[in-house]
Write a protein that holds these residues in place. Structure first.
Motif, short mmCIF file in Angstrom:
data_model
loop_
_atom_site.label_atom_id
_atom_site.label_comp_id
_atom_site.label_asym_id
_atom_site.label_seq_id
_atom_site.Cartn_x
_atom_site.Cartn_y
_atom_site.Cartn_z
N SER A 97 73.35 50.99 1.36
CA SER A 97 74.51 50.56 2.13
C SER A 97 74.37 49.25 2.66
CB SER A 97 75.28 51.47 3.26
OG SER A 97 75.55 52.70 2.74
N THR A 98 75.40 48.69 2.97
CA THR A 98 75.58 47.16 3.63
C THR A 98 74.77 47.21 5.16
OG1 THR A 98 77.27 46.44 2.00
CG2 THR A 98 76.78 44.88 3.97
N GLN A 102 76.36 50.48 8.20
CA GLN A 102 77.18 51.26 7.32
C GLN A 102 76.73 52.68 7.03
OE1 GLN A 102 77.95 49.71 3.44
NE2 GLN A 102 80.10 50.55 3.54
N ARG A 247 71.19 42.34 4.06
CA ARG A 247 72.23 43.53 4.40
C ARG A 247 71.90 44.84 3.49
NH1 ARG A 247 72.48 43.99 8.18
NH2 ARG A 247 74.06 44.96 8.44
N GLN A 265 82.26 55.30 0.77
CA GLN A 265 81.98 53.78 0.47
C GLN A 265 82.53 53.27 -0.72
OE1 GLN A 265 77.71 52.60 1.41
NE2 GLN A 265 77.63 52.02 -0.40
N THR A 269 83.61 49.26 0.88
CA THR A 269 82.84 48.23 0.61
C THR A 269 82.28 48.21 -0.96
OG1 THR A 269 80.67 49.03 1.17
CG2 THR A 269 81.94 47.73 2.72
N THR A 272 76.51 47.59 -2.43
CA THR A 272 76.03 46.42 -1.80
C THR A 272 75.55 45.24 -2.88
OG1 THR A 272 73.61 47.47 -1.95
CG2 THR A 272 74.82 47.72 -0.10
N CYS A 273 75.34 44.06 -2.39
CA CYS A 273 75.02 43.00 -3.22
C CYS A 273 73.59 43.30 -4.26
CB CYS A 273 74.45 41.78 -2.32
SG CYS A 273 73.93 40.47 -3.22
#
Length: 290
Positions: A97-98, A102, A247, A265, A269, A272-273
């Motif tokens: 997760s971020t 999160q 993050r 999730q 969002t 994640t990146c």
């Protein structure tokens, strides 16, 4: 009539962010400021991790990933849990997760119903109570005494438990006190929790590698494997690998809860990146001497 939802009136802005923002403003104004707000390492992300991120960009790893994280990262997380604490999580039981925040938000939003209680030893990280409240739960703050090293005792835990208790939080080493629990410290808490099978455990181990003089903190499932079916073990790369801005947080948890967190999730969002995930793989699988 206000456009703002009632639920936001029940929580406060993150005090960590408020203080950090003030400190940055004072620094920009030329003041010499030492900020004791965010848990921010004062050294750079190691070069091998940064290089892995640049290689990911050059290799085109810039697209969506699975919501729960790339297979490579989830596998690396599971292996790091095994190497560091002897925890046996599969990649399918891992979600990325971020940040660790999160993970906490996902877990509380996925499980708490109105009136459910979450026991939080204090002094505590400022976001725990507000995240519980936002999820319509009730934070139960248990002050931990200085003479006990600011650690939760079995007697204090037992006294705080009610039929509505759904979660117990434990942050070790603790933000802000630094209190860290050994296996001997956790054993009495495990014994209490074994007597109360309706309670889940959220263990925040984000500072686990920032210890000194040979001390190594323990974590719940390591001490008492019978608690595994109702424990979330959370960690991340922010603190130990000086990657706060990347993050990336992660957890190991029973598959039913991990799937529920993944579902949530996926509607918030998503993943994640992708670049940060590639860097995290290098952090967890590369040289650990840093």
């Amino acid at each position: 009539m206000s456009i703002i939802a009632d639920r936001l009136n029940r929580i406060s802005p993150s005090q960590t962010i408020v203080i950090s923002t003030k400190a940055r403003a004072l620094k920009a104004a030329g003041r010499n400021i030492i900020s004791l707000s965010a848990g921010e390492p004062d050294f750079r992300t190691p070069d091998n991790i940064a290089q892995a991120a640049m290689k990911a960009i050059e290799g085109g790893q810039t697209r969506y990933t699975d919501v729960a994280g790339t297979p490579e990262l989830r596998k690396a997380v599971a292996e790091r849990f095994r190497l560091d604490s002897g925890l046996d999580y599969t990649a399918e039981e891992v979600i990325v997760s971020t940040g660790g925040k999160q993970i906490i938000y996902n877990a509380m939003m996925a499980t708490l119903n109105p009136g459910d209680e979450a026991i939080i030893p204090a002094p505590c990280w400022v976001s725990y109570p507000d995240i519980v409240t936002l999820a319509e739960g009730t934070p139960v703050i248990v002050p931990c005494k200085r003479e006990n090293g600011f650690k939760l005792t079995a007697q204090e835990l037992e006294a705080a438990i009610t039929p509505r208790t759904k979660w117990v939080f434990l942050n070790s080493p603790c933000n802000p006190t630094g209190a860290a629990y050994s296996a001997q410290d956790l054993r009495p808490l495990c014994d209490v929790l074994l007597r109360h099978p309706h309670i889940w455990i959220f263990t925040d181990d984000i500072y686990a590698k920032l210890t000194y003089d040979g001390f190594r903190p323990a974590t719940f499932v390591e001490v008492e494997p019978r608690l595994r079916p109702r424990t979330v073990t959370m960690n991340g790369v922010s603190k130990a690998y000086a990657m706060t801005g990347w993050r990336i947080g992660f957890s190991g948890a029973p598959i039913e809860l991990t799937k529920a967190m993944n579902k949530l999730q996926g509607q918030s969002t998503s993943n994640t990146c992708s670049i940060a995930q590639a860097a995290a793989v290098e952090a967890l699988t590369g040289p650990q001497d840093f």
